[in-house]
Design an enzyme around this catalytic site. Structure first.
Site, mmCIF file in Angstrom:
data_model
loop_
_atom_site.group_PDB
_atom_site.id
_atom_site.type_symbol
_atom_site.label_atom_id
_atom_site.label_comp_id
_atom_site.label_asym_id
_atom_site.label_seq_id
_atom_site.Cartn_x
_atom_site.Cartn_y
_atom_site.Cartn_z
ATOM 1 N N TYR A 1 10.744 5.605 5.404
ATOM 2 C CA TYR A 1 11.826 5.710 6.387
ATOM 3 C C TYR A 1 11.720 7.045 7.137
ATOM 4 C CZ TYR A 1 13.753 1.486 4.252
ATOM 5 O OH TYR A 1 13.932 0.204 3.792
ATOM 6 N N ARG B 1 16.176 11.346 -2.421
ATOM 7 C CA ARG B 1 15.126 10.396 -2.820
ATOM 8 C C ARG B 1 13.886 10.708 -1.991
ATOM 9 N NH1 ARG B 1 14.129 5.868 -5.821
ATOM 10 N NH2 ARG B 1 12.654 4.353 -4.964
ATOM 11 N N GLU C 1 10.004 5.793 0.873
ATOM 12 C CA GLU C 1 9.728 4.406 1.264
ATOM 13 C C GLU C 1 9.315 4.236 2.723
ATOM 14 O OE1 GLU C 1 10.912 3.345 -2.693
ATOM 15 O OE2 GLU C 1 11.763 4.827 -1.367
ATOM 16 N N GLN D 1 11.852 -13.024 -5.726
ATOM 17 C CA GLN D 1 12.095 -14.260 -4.987
ATOM 18 C C GLN D 1 13.496 -14.362 -4.391
ATOM 19 O OE1 GLN D 1 10.737 -17.888 -6.946
ATOM 20 N NE2 GLN D 1 9.193 -16.712 -8.026
ATOM 21 N N HIS E 1 6.926 0.550 2.689
ATOM 22 C CA HIS E 1 7.030 -0.903 2.857
ATOM 23 C C HIS E 1 5.771 -1.496 3.484
ATOM 24 C CE1 HIS E 1 11.042 -1.089 1.386
ATOM 25 N NE2 HIS E 1 11.557 -0.387 2.364
#
Length: 667
Positions: free
Chosen positions: A171, A219, A169, A344, A257
């Site tokens: 990081y 991961r 992701e 949301q 991201h």
């Protein structure tokens, strides 16, 4: 459907899991609340009781500069051990297993939260962070590797069943691996082996620190979705190196991201990235975990049966329904409250600095205080309006033992969810309607469709209380020419009561207008399956396919204000607007409406009048609450106003369901 593969036990290191469904890591932010750790523990325990084979926590920072601030979970001091033990004890009492995720955000860490400068392999600023990181020197890199190992030992001491090293992701570990973010030319950067070294050293040191039997999951990023980043060949080589380093399983993450490619929103097809996990599985012999947009255990069963992976990770589906595994194992698929990937109340909340919840399950984070308890006095309650607010109110009221009658003037339940589910990429709303239909039938709620509730009749029938969830009435702005025959309201288009031409001007550019635009420019003349067939047999070429799939309709969205798509979530708005622009939708903002004429809409831009040509003008300029029944009942019966009937604004299913849940518990 028999879930033979899902229910088959699996070994990760010395740990045996009872099934192959993992609850993936999510930052939920409950730690920020006064009773945060206890609340977080109850949240995880509820998912353990619901059948998750293994739960992975949100990231716990191994160093303060790599975390999300002091109020979040951390594992860089010995004093954190007892705080974390609250979580493991609660989960173990629920017969669950839980892994702590070892986390370092690198250049994604916010200085506002940590009070420290972010750090990274190279001093390159992330587009999603206004703080530029400083470059780690060699001694700091060694300290960071040691911090991962020390964090793993603390997790062991706190009672966790495993650790997961966060290496995807975008990081810190991912930043070292990628040539986009690692421009070093020392022992920690340059060619692939040097870029991979940091992640491999972390895996090795963690393995050494926790001993040979403690399960270590890594991961890793299967696909960065960043231009010129790690190649698939390098990714597979990295996977093999991690296996050699002693990792027991690989959890395959997708995207960074900052990526411009949607990976987990509703517009992403289910299981769209399983193929990545399959490639990794073919490269290693340790268990491989697939993730991203898998929200149905039956789908997980198919993925496992076809050999794409060894385990399936679901994160947000456990927000939507903590019992998703237990219900599915028992064959109660229609009772599952399915995650619709709307973002949301989960991701949008986290990125706004709020505590996470769930649009379809607002009980998230309130597990203890919102537990359903029987009503002290059983009452006959009318719920008027079968939109999301009314549906949730009726469900909770009936669950608590009240006699509930649900009135809906339309011939089907759903309210404006029936608009949303028509929009391309939003078919998941069908799952929410299926869930409510199943639950209301199970609970014996009487549903009166095609019935407009009247005050006198409600009083005469002897209802003790009434919940008003009558929704909204579209607002008609004061624009000359609005009475012309080619001017229609947005609800008429969704309800297929209005014919729409090929030149469309939409008055309004909020969430409703965006949904309308998607619907209007979507062309179903040729399906993706048909396109694949035509291409495979060379009946047509790609250029012809694109021409056939292109919409003949031209759409303009008009707005007095500056921003298009206000009301859309932070994590999905950018992708929604990009799709609309790609399909040729034009967005005109900061305009003044002059008049509507047969040939279109006359507007003023910078004091210059211009015509937006249109054979159809659609009004999507907001709404006002429908409170006529509420006023008619005031002083006659106890009434409760919820959802759009309470407050209009943009269509807001999140607030509607939340208010339905609240009133259902209050009566």
């Amino acid at each position: 459907m028999k879930l033979a593969n899902v229910q088959e036990p699996v070994q990760i290191g010395a740990m045996t899991l009872p099934n192959r469904i993992i609850m993936g890591s999510m930052h939920v932010g409950f730690e920020r609340l006064p009773d945060g750790v206890a609340r977080l523990a109850e949240f995880y325990a509820e998912r353990a009781r619901g059948g998750a084979g293994l739960i992975v926590t949100g990231g716990a920072a191994v160093l303060p500069e790599g975390g999300m601030g002091e109020v979040y979970c951390n594992v860089y001091l010995d004093e954190h051990i007892e705080q974390l033990r609250v979580i493991t004890e609660k989960v173990h009492q629920a017969n669950g297993k839980i892994a702590l995720q070892l986390f370092h955000a690198g250049r994604y860490a916010y200085k506002e939260a940590t009070g420290l400068d972010p750090v990274a392999p190279s001093p390159l600023q992330a587009p999603i962070n206004r703080w530029k990181p400083r470059e780690l020197d060699a001694s700091e890199i060694e300290l960071t590797i040691a911090a991962f190992a020390a964090g793993a030992v603390r997790a062991q001491k706190a009672g966790f069943d495993a650790v997961e090293i966060m290496g995807s992701e975008g990081y810190l570990i991912n930043q070292f691996l990628s040539p986009v973010t690692n421009h070093r030319q020392d022992d920690w950067g340059g060619d692939f082996l040097r870029r991979a070294r940091f992640g491999i050293e972390v895996a090795k040191r963690v393995r050494e620190a926790v001993g040979p039997d403690f399960p270590v999951v890594f991961r890793m990023s299967g696909l960065d979705l960043i231009p010129d980043s790690t190649s698939m060949e390098e990714t597979l080589q990295f996977a093999r190196m991690l296996e050699d380093a002693g990792v027991n399983a690989l959890n395959i993450g997708i995207g960074w991201h900052e990526s411009k490619v949607p990976t987990i929103s509703m517009m992403v097809p289910r299981g769209a990235y399983v193929w990545v996990a399959r490639q990794v599985k073919q490269a290693v012999s340790i268990p491989v975990i697939a993730s991203n947009r898998i929200n149905d255990v039956r789908h997980a069963e198919e993925i496992l049966r076809e050999g794409h992976c060894d385990l399936v990770s679901m994160a947000r589906p456990f927000l939507a329904d903590p019992q998703i595994v237990a219900k599915s194992v028992e064959g109660r698929y229609d009772e599952v409250n399915t995650c619709i990937a709307c973002n949301q109340a989960c991701l949008d909340h986290i990125f706004d600095g709020k505590v996470a919840s769930c649009l379809v399950n607002p009980q998230v984070g309130r597990e203890a205080e919102w537990a359903i308890v029987p009503a002290g006095v059983r009452k006959k309650v009318a719920v008027v309006g079968a939109g999301p607010a009314g549906l949730e109110a009726a469900r909770v009221l009936a669950e608590r033992g009240h006699e509930v009658v649900l009135f809906e003037k339309q011939t089907r339940i759903g309210g404006q969810l029936n608009y949303a589910r028509q929009v391309p990429g939003k078919a998941e709303f069908n799952e929410t309607l299926r869930y409510y239909r199943t639950q209301l039938a199970r609970l014996g709620v009487e549903i009166r469709l095609g019935t407009e509730a009247e005050a006198d009749a409600l009083v005469a029938e002897g209802f003790a209380e009434v919940v008003i969830a009558t929704g909204v009435v579209p607002r008609v702005p004061e624009i000359p020419g609005r009475e012309l025959g080619h001017v229609v309201m947005y609800n008429e288009v969704f309800e297929q009561k209005a014919k729409v031409g090929n030149k469309v001007a939409i008055v309004g550019a909020g969430g409703i207008a965006c949904d309308l635009s998607h619907l209007l420019v979507h062309n179903e003349v040729i399906s993706a399956q048909t396109a694949e067939y035509l291409l495979s047999y060379r009946i047509v070429d790609e250029q012809t396919i694109h021409r056939l799939q292109a919409s003949k309709r031209k759409v303009f969205m008009l707005r007095r204000g500056k921003h298009v798509g206000s009301g859309l979530g932070k994590t999905t708005r950018w992708a929604t607007l990009a799709q609309l622009k790609q399909r040729g939708v034009e967005m005109l903002t900061q305009i003044e409406y002059k008049r509507i004429a047969p040939e279109g809409v006359y507007i003023s831009v910078n004091d210059e009048e211009q015509l937006v040509p249109a054979d159809t003008v659609i009004i999507a300029a907001g709404a006002t609450p429908n409170q006529s029944l509420y006023h008619a009942l005031t002083n006659r019966l106890p009434v409760h106003l919820i959802g759009g009937a309470k407050e209009a604004g943009e269509l807001d299913a999140k607030r509607a369901i939340l208010e339905g849940a609240q009133v259902g518990r209050a009566i």
